[in-house]
Design a protein around this motif. Sequence first.
Motif, PDB file in Angstrom:
ATOM      1  N   LYS A   2       0.818  -1.208   0.000  1.00 30.06           N
ATOM      2  CA  LYS A   2       0.000   0.000   0.000  1.00 30.06           C
ATOM      3  C   LYS A   2       0.852   1.257   0.000  1.00 30.06           C
ATOM      4  O   LYS A   2       0.488   2.236  -0.635  1.00 30.06           O
ATOM      5  N   ASN A  93      -6.797   2.339  -4.694  1.00 29.72           N
ATOM      6  CA  ASN A  93      -7.664   2.371  -3.541  1.00 29.72           C
ATOM      7  C   ASN A  93      -8.160   3.797  -3.375  1.00 29.72           C
ATOM      8  O   ASN A  93      -7.381   4.750  -3.496  1.00 29.72           O
ATOM      9  N   LEU A  96      -6.260   5.664  -0.524  1.00 29.06           N
ATOM     10  CA  LEU A  96      -4.907   6.073  -0.890  1.00 29.06           C
ATOM     11  C   LEU A  96      -4.939   7.227  -1.893  1.00 29.06           C
ATOM     12  O   LEU A  96      -4.114   8.147  -1.824  1.00 29.06           O
TER      13      LEU A  96
END
Length: 181
Positions: A2, A93, A96
């Motif tokens: 991530k 995402n 994000l």
Amino acid sequence: MKIKRLWKYILADMDRAFISWKFPFAIAGVFMILEFAAFESRQWHFSVLNTFHLVIYSMPFLLSLIFTTLVYGQCFCEDMEHQYIRMLVMRGNLRLYTIAKVITLMVSSVAVMALGVLLFAGVLRLQYPWIDIEIGGSDYEILLQDGSFREILRHGNFSLYFLLCGIQYGIFAGVMSIVAA
């Protein structure tokens, strides 16, 4: 994983924000607003520090916040208008994506305000001394007692002082830009 994806979002957004005609235009806009505010009260200018504090606490200074938003404040609207958001969120995402936009918006606002203030102080320095101690009760004496960054002023690092003041006002402008976006 991530963090790597977030970093890619941030790099793409920084490239989009800083490699644009809007970035130098916004710095020039902040500079021009500060110059306009300083021009208003030229008779009371004794030093760069005195002029800076007259300008910062004047009403035209608030207009400079508009220029800090100009660089990247429309990012969400542009992404939705051109449907970039769909592609970016499908690859990554939404959380994000949003965090990267907020970070870039804050960094661009701080950079615009800090560089605009530093340019303003540099141009003023061509005309005035950094401080004028001969004036009784001057801003310099007051800032040495109660002001922020007083140790920097005490050591005579005036350029660093104005850069840090620009960053300080840039953080405020960044928060306002995030709320506006």
